[in-house]
Design an enzyme around this catalytic site. Structure first.
Site, short mmCIF file in Angstrom:
data_model
loop_
_atom_site.label_atom_id
_atom_site.label_comp_id
_atom_site.label_asym_id
_atom_site.label_seq_id
_atom_site.Cartn_x
_atom_site.Cartn_y
_atom_site.Cartn_z
CG HIS A 39 4.46 3.31 8.94
ND1 HIS A 39 5.09 2.45 9.83
CD2 HIS A 39 3.94 2.51 7.97
CE1 HIS A 39 4.93 1.20 9.43
NE2 HIS A 39 4.25 1.22 8.30
CG ASP A 54 3.10 -1.90 7.17
OD1 ASP A 54 2.58 -2.89 6.63
OD2 ASP A 54 3.44 -0.87 6.55
CD GLU A 55 5.22 0.27 13.15
OE1 GLU A 55 6.25 -0.43 13.04
OE2 GLU A 55 5.23 1.51 13.05
CD GLU A 102 9.16 -2.22 14.06
OE1 GLU A 102 8.05 -1.65 14.05
OE2 GLU A 102 9.96 -2.12 13.12
CD GLU A 116 8.62 0.96 10.54
OE1 GLU A 116 8.25 2.06 10.98
OE2 GLU A 116 8.20 -0.12 11.00
CG HIS A 166 8.09 -3.93 10.14
ND1 HIS A 166 7.88 -2.59 9.92
CD2 HIS A 166 7.97 -4.52 8.93
CE1 HIS A 166 7.64 -2.38 8.63
NE2 HIS A 166 7.69 -3.54 8.01
CB THR A 186 5.14 1.38 16.97
OG1 THR A 186 5.71 0.17 16.43
CG2 THR A 186 6.26 2.27 17.46
CD GLU A 245 5.66 5.23 12.60
OE1 GLU A 245 6.65 4.96 11.85
OE2 GLU A 245 4.98 4.36 13.15
CD1 TRP A 300 0.04 -0.99 3.36
CD2 TRP A 300 0.16 1.24 3.26
NE1 TRP A 300 0.65 -0.57 4.52
CE2 TRP A 300 0.73 0.80 4.49
CE3 TRP A 300 0.11 2.60 2.99
CZ2 TRP A 300 1.25 1.70 5.43
CZ3 TRP A 300 0.64 3.51 3.93
CH2 TRP A 300 1.20 3.04 5.13
#
Length: 325
Positions: free
Chosen positions: A114, A196-197, A164, A111, A200, A167, A76, A33
């Protein structure tokens, strides 16, 4: 063999599997995305109406919750600091390139989206003093930060695993509260970032699991060391214009606690999850120091629980320059 040489050998061993790990935990650029996928299209005739809706919903957001959203955006946006720090970790070859430098660059690329997404959303919100937010961002990058890991990959991967996960919690909570208040767009934005976090975090936790298999005692002692010194979040170094480094942290932390976005209990819960995921109680082959480190880690959550019961979160006594009046 010296400890540094052992760490380098462990990093080289894991680095041989980096293509597999990147494929497992990161997405290709083409399928990922991008920020514009979740923001109003400026070429659309309905763009102004879409922006007005964003502004109306943001005006209705709780002050502390909105403050945490802005602070999360700033941290971020400070991505250059995190990339340069990871590139200096032992075993990451930035000059000639290796599996680890490939990971750091690909992780950074994911990252980076974000901060881009949140920054644009806040710009459209009409509730943010963007210059003050940008000043805080520039300070956070230029000040740098010391998280107590040095160049040690073992300590660094404990940190990244924890951070991670933290967040993920923060973005996920903002998403949840936004959804409850009817702001479905912000909920989607923060939930997407949270996913995503989570990916990760899974990757860095995998790195630690593999290190435990190769060098259990030193990995256990690195975990203990990080928890004795506490995990320092990037927001610890926040400041506004006219302030000294870190001067804003206490106010920001209190806002996060009051809004229930990230609390002391979340810190403890994350620690417990890492102890379980890394099977700390079952690690074999530890030396005496490793065993003592394990004992400390196994007892730490209960100790922190007792301390947390005495914490009283103060009422708001600070007006953030980030929030437009």
């Amino acid at each position: 063999m010296e400890l540094n040489n052992i760490r380098l050998e462990v990093m080289q061993t894991i680095g041989k599997s980096m293509d597999e790990l990147i494929g497992k935990y990161l997405k290709s650029v083409e399928e990922n995305w991008q920020p514009t996928d979740m923001l109003p299209d400026a070429t659309n005739p309905e763009f102004i109406d879409d922006v007005k809706e964003i502004q109306e919903l943001c005006r209705e957001m709780d002050y502390d919750l909105f403050t945490v959203l802005v602070g999360d955006t700033i941290t971020e946006e400070a991505l250059p600091t995190y990339e340069s720090w990871l590139m200096s970790v032992q075993g990451v070859d930035q000059v000639n390139g290796n599996g680890w430098s490939k990971w750091v660059r690909a992780w950074t690329a994911e990252e980076n989206r974000h901060g881009d997404l949140l920054n644009k959303y806040l710009y459209l919100s009409g509730r943010v003093n963007m210059r003050e937010m940008e000043v805080s961002t520039q300070y956070l990058i230029s000040d740098g930060f010391d998280i107590g890991t040095g160049m040690d990959p073992y300590k660094n991967f404990v940190y990244t695993s924890f951070q991670e996960l933290a967040t993920n919690v923060s973005h996920r909570r903002v998403a949840s509260f936004s959804r409850k208040s009817g702001n479905k767009q912000l909920a989607k934005i923060c939930n997407t970032i949270a996913k995503d976090e989570a990916r990760h975090a899974s990757a860095y936790m995998e790195f630690v699991r593999r290190i435990f298999e190769l060098d259990p005692s030193e990995m256990m002692m690195a975990f203990e060391s990080m928890m004795r010194n506490k995990i320092v979040m990037p927001a610890m170094f926040l400041r506004e214009s006219g302030q000294q480094i870190g001067e804003l942290w206490e106010h920001f932390s209190d806002a996060a606690q009051r809004s229930m976005v990230y609390t002391t209990q979340d810190y403890i819960t994350i620690l417990k999850s890492l102890v379980i995921d890394w099977k700390i109680d079952d690690i074999k082959g530890l030396n005496d120091k490793g065993e003592r480190a394990r004992d400390y880690l196994m007892n730490l959550p209960d100790r922190l629980e007792r301390i947390s019961q005495r914490i009283v979160v103060p009422k708001r006594d600070h007006t953030f320059r980030w929030i437009a009046t």
